[in-house]
Enzyme design. Sequence first.
Site, PDB file in Angstrom:
ATOM      1  N   ARG A 327       5.554  55.466 -27.055  1.00 55.92           N
ATOM      2  CA  ARG A 327       4.411  55.687 -27.925  1.00 55.92           C
ATOM      3  C   ARG A 327       3.951  57.131 -27.802  1.00 55.92           C
ATOM      4  NH1 ARG A 327      -0.209  52.018 -26.264  1.00 55.92           N
ATOM      5  NH2 ARG A 327       1.489  50.507 -26.338  1.00 55.92           N
ATOM      6  N   SER A 415       1.306  49.963 -33.042  1.00 55.05           N
ATOM      7  CA  SER A 415       0.516  48.801 -32.656  1.00 55.05           C
ATOM      8  C   SER A 415      -0.936  48.974 -33.115  1.00 55.05           C
ATOM      9  CB  SER A 415       0.626  48.586 -31.145  1.00 55.05           C
ATOM     10  OG  SER A 415       0.016  47.375 -30.764  1.00 55.05           O
ATOM     11  N   HIS A 416      -1.887  48.907 -32.174  1.00 51.58           N
ATOM     12  CA  HIS A 416      -3.313  48.969 -32.509  1.00 51.58           C
ATOM     13  C   HIS A 416      -3.871  50.382 -32.367  1.00 51.58           C
ATOM     14  CE1 HIS A 416      -2.935  48.554 -28.157  1.00 51.58           C
ATOM     15  NE2 HIS A 416      -4.089  49.168 -28.058  1.00 51.58           N
ATOM     16  N   LYS A 425       9.011  49.658 -30.095  1.00 47.47           N
ATOM     17  CA  LYS A 425       9.149  48.498 -29.210  1.00 47.47           C
ATOM     18  C   LYS A 425      10.610  48.070 -29.293  1.00 47.47           C
ATOM     19  CE  LYS A 425       4.362  46.945 -29.694  1.00 47.47           C
ATOM     20  NZ  LYS A 425       3.454  45.852 -30.131  1.00 47.47           N
ATOM     21  N   ASP A 551      -3.735  42.579 -35.272  1.00 51.02           N
ATOM     22  CA  ASP A 551      -3.672  43.998 -34.939  1.00 51.02           C
ATOM     23  C   ASP A 551      -2.731  44.708 -35.895  1.00 51.02           C
ATOM     24  OD1 ASP A 551      -1.206  43.142 -33.989  1.00 51.02           O
ATOM     25  OD2 ASP A 551      -1.262  44.435 -32.219  1.00 51.02           O
ATOM     26  N   ASP A 553       0.345  45.760 -35.957  1.00 51.22           N
ATOM     27  CA  ASP A 553       1.731  45.348 -36.217  1.00 51.22           C
ATOM     28  C   ASP A 553       1.910  43.836 -36.194  1.00 51.22           C
ATOM     29  OD1 ASP A 553       1.360  45.191 -33.446  1.00 51.22           O
ATOM     30  OD2 ASP A 553       3.451  45.620 -33.011  1.00 51.22           O
ATOM     31  N   ASP A 555       1.472  41.445 -33.866  1.00 51.78           N
ATOM     32  CA  ASP A 555       1.917  40.640 -32.723  1.00 51.78           C
ATOM     33  C   ASP A 555       0.748  40.089 -31.917  1.00 51.78           C
ATOM     34  OD1 ASP A 555       1.085  42.949 -31.512  1.00 51.78           O
ATOM     35  OD2 ASP A 555       2.944  43.338 -30.420  1.00 51.78           O
ATOM     36  N   ARG A 556      -0.518  40.450 -32.315  1.00 49.55           N
ATOM     37  CA  ARG A 556      -1.702  39.919 -31.644  1.00 49.55           C
ATOM     38  C   ARG A 556      -2.642  39.322 -32.679  1.00 49.55           C
ATOM     39  NH1 ARG A 556      -5.099  43.468 -28.710  1.00 49.55           N
ATOM     40  NH2 ARG A 556      -4.442  45.301 -29.875  1.00 49.55           N
ATOM     41  N   LYS A 594      -6.027  39.381 -16.316  1.00 48.86           N
ATOM     42  CA  LYS A 594      -7.345  39.550 -16.928  1.00 48.86           C
ATOM     43  C   LYS A 594      -7.960  38.219 -17.342  1.00 48.86           C
ATOM     44  CE  LYS A 594      -6.070  43.986 -19.083  1.00 48.86           C
ATOM     45  NZ  LYS A 594      -6.007  44.686 -20.393  1.00 48.86           N
ATOM     46  N   GLU A 634      -2.052  36.623 -23.109  1.00 44.80           N
ATOM     47  CA  GLU A 634      -2.758  37.739 -22.484  1.00 44.80           C
ATOM     48  C   GLU A 634      -4.168  37.823 -23.053  1.00 44.80           C
ATOM     49  OE1 GLU A 634      -0.215  41.404 -21.348  1.00 44.80           O
ATOM     50  OE2 GLU A 634       0.267  40.941 -23.426  1.00 44.80           O
ATOM     51  N   GLY A 637      -4.777  39.139 -26.621  1.00 45.86           N
ATOM     52  CA  GLY A 637      -4.487  38.372 -27.824  1.00 45.86           C
ATOM     53  C   GLY A 637      -3.012  38.207 -28.119  1.00 45.86           C
ATOM     54  N   HIS A 638      -2.139  38.588 -27.178  1.00 47.28           N
ATOM     55  CA  HIS A 638      -0.717  38.253 -27.313  1.00 47.28           C
ATOM     56  C   HIS A 638      -0.526  36.788 -26.918  1.00 47.28           C
ATOM     57  CE1 HIS A 638       0.091  42.717 -26.803  1.00 47.28           C
ATOM     58  NE2 HIS A 638       0.871  42.415 -27.814  1.00 47.28           N
ATOM     59  N   ARG A 734      -8.049  47.361 -12.419  1.00 39.78           N
ATOM     60  CA  ARG A 734      -6.632  47.730 -12.503  1.00 39.78           C
ATOM     61  C   ARG A 734      -6.526  49.036 -13.285  1.00 39.78           C
ATOM     62  NH1 ARG A 734      -4.422  46.693 -17.456  1.00 39.78           N
ATOM     63  NH2 ARG A 734      -2.315  46.627 -16.632  1.00 39.78           N
ATOM     64  N   ALA A 735      -5.463  49.769 -12.986  1.00 35.64           N
ATOM     65  CA  ALA A 735      -5.171  50.988 -13.737  1.00 35.64           C
ATOM     66  C   ALA A 735      -4.306  50.635 -14.930  1.00 35.64           C
ATOM     67  CB  ALA A 735      -4.451  51.993 -12.840  1.00 35.64           C
ATOM     68  N   SER A 736      -4.678  51.141 -16.092  1.00 36.96           N
ATOM     69  CA  SER A 736      -3.882  50.901 -17.291  1.00 36.96           C
ATOM     70  C   SER A 736      -2.492  51.513 -17.109  1.00 36.96           C
ATOM     71  CB  SER A 736      -4.578  51.505 -18.508  1.00 36.96           C
ATOM     72  OG  SER A 736      -3.714  51.511 -19.620  1.00 36.96           O
ATOM     73  N   THR A 738      -0.734  52.438 -19.689  1.00 31.66           N
ATOM     74  CA  THR A 738      -0.472  53.282 -20.854  1.00 31.66           C
ATOM     75  C   THR A 738      -1.454  54.446 -20.985  1.00 31.66           C
ATOM     76  OG1 THR A 738      -1.824  51.821 -22.227  1.00 31.66           O
ATOM     77  CG2 THR A 738       0.539  51.370 -22.132  1.00 31.66           C
TER      78      THR A 738
END
Length: 776
Positions: A327, A415-416, A425, A551, A553, A555-556, A594, A634, A637-638, A734-736, A738
């Site tokens: 990305r 994606s979003h 992907k 979203d 694309d 997928d959510r 989460k 997840e 929203g996946h 948590r650390a992202s 991305t």
Amino acid sequence: MARLGGGKGRRARDDLRRLLPLIGATLLTVGGVFCAWQTWLIADQGNAIERTRRGQEAAVRAVADLARERVERFRAAAADPALKAGLDDRAATAVRLRQVLHDARQVDVYDGALDEVVRADYRQFGYAKAAQLMAALGEGRASPMASILVGGERWLTLVEPIGDPGNVRAWVWLAYPFDDLRRRFDPVSAAGGRLELHESANGDSAPLLSHGRLSAEREASGQPVPGTAFYVFAALPGAFIVLPDSVLLAGLLTLLGLGGGAFLVWWRSRLPIMPAPVVEDDLLVADVVRRPRLPPVPAPTVAPVLAAPVAPAHDVDPAIFRAYDIRGIVGVSLTADTARLIGRAIGGRMRDHGLREIVVGRDGRVSGPELAAALADGLRAADVDVIDLGAVATPLTYFAAFHLGTGCAVSVTGSHNPANHNGFKVVIGGEALGGDDVADLYRRIADQRLPEGGQGTWREHAIVDAYVSRVTGDIAEADRRLKVVVDAGNGIAGAVAPRVLEEIGCEVVPLYCDVDGTFPNHHPDPSEPRNLADLIAAVRTVGADMGIAFDGDGDRMGVVGPGGEIVPADRLLMLFARDVLARNPGATIVYDVKCSAHLRKVVQDAAGVPLMWRTGHSLVKAKMRETGAALGGEMTGHFFFADGNRWYGFDDGIYAAARWVEMLAGDPAERSVVEWLDDLPRSVATPELRLTMAEGAASRLMERLRDAAEFGDGRVTTIDGVRVEWNDGWGLVRASHTESVLGFRFEADNPKALERVKAAFRERIHALDDALSLPF
């Protein structure tokens, strides 16, 4: 050499007059023989199919006999009064059973409530084994013979109770060599067809055993084997028949061919023979006037696939290769040249796995066509054949990889993320690339290990109709018509989601469903409450039963109730889990760190095996493949459905929306969204809270926090960040993967407990860095 006069033409005509009947007779005779062969195939095809069906029935009996023998031997051993008297000593009971059942590979005995299974660490205990035991407990009876993989080796397994119905004193898990089944199945004749043994009713998975002719066409459904979870499928012999399916017509054509050939031979024998031509003066070779030889025509040259220059490897930004995908910002870190190099790297990885064909789709972003074309150029340069799906949602690209049998796919999507972002992907060999697999693509570029000069093909293929047909064919017909507002946020899901929901019986009110890659109305991210404001207003205005948002694309997905209530994704996952486990007791449900702590109890109460795992769509899919899970989800929203071979296990917001509609519309009580949620455990929870930090600072802080994760009597989990659970609440930091962002989430039974959990996290984090301004 003799010179021929006027007799030459007459002789040639005579030769032709005699040759044509011979050619005709040959063709008619060959055609007659072919028709005779076809007549035999047509006459015998019913017998051939019947022989294969008899083989299928024989295979069912052979496997069923094996299962019955195993069960009878166990029950005879379990009927021993001495064994029943010593059931409290389960280790001794297992030893006694092994002495009697000497061909069993493993015998384990557990108490009637399976307490040690419920508390077990399933990674060591075995997910499939736990699922079998929990399924037997849920049904209160023995589970049928099935198979599982243990350390790469397949075993036959049984779960049998000891005790009376309703009063099971112990459960026994038995494992036998899979070769026992192979020795029963393989000798059964397929009789010109093919026999396959599957562990699913639809036969979508790879066969456990198979023998016979590979060209035979397998039937859509198999015969269940009594006392087992197996099905025997028959692939019926398909004869090469080109004539109409009629013995009478084929026989008539045989007679016409053979009779016509015989007649032409007889007729040719009665033709008069012309006399030889008159010989005249010799003509010498030297008398022939020669023409000058022309120069040879030069061979055409083939133009290479790539004409445009590509960026050098050192110009490719390694930061675009993220944990779950690729990305970057278009024109800055992601250009057409970069996309071309990425295509060559993907193609090289495919070639390493012996794969040669891939599907490519793109979302509705303005930069999509250019990046997709450059990516395809790179793939073709790696000698990979490209199937271009055009502008489609990411789930349709994943679906095409299954539907068209490529096993490989790339969705060109941001994606979003904002409109000036885009990315890729990637799926290779049925597995979504994540983590080190994504990093491997960059290393191939940096090390200049890229194939070139290939001549891969390119073709277009429309996939939308096949996708819609597959989804609507899976969803049960609705008992009531729901009014649904669909907000696609101008993302690519707007091109197909309304059609899917309409075809399963919904009244759809579209909102921002025209595809516009600039996203003029709001950000296409349903996990952010502010992006749902227009959807909430529309649902209230038109009096809809609910609203569904997608979203960028597709997928959510997110859900809004009739009064504007936002349904958190983890609570929606609880409802999906109950629905899936009602038909698949004992199945594994994967959820990310989460999600609510109530998920574990909801899954266990529904006779399922809960498994918490790391955040990230590719990581969840990999864990589902590893454990054979039936559902995953997840907090973003996946949703990943893989239950009973209904769907393929990839994240698909459109299919998830259809499954949600199926649940609501098929509810006999006709409950509303809010009433469905009222049946779930209640808690007080925060959304995901975010703290942006300097590049790399979030990861460094998390390393220090993991090393100093002391939270008193809290249970600490560090599979992804630090999650701490108490009896009345939990927290997560948590650390992202991305962004350079710390993410926080908290949940508790009441507001007081929630504040206590937050305070514990503030104390530990400020002990490491008291200058941080935390968002809670």
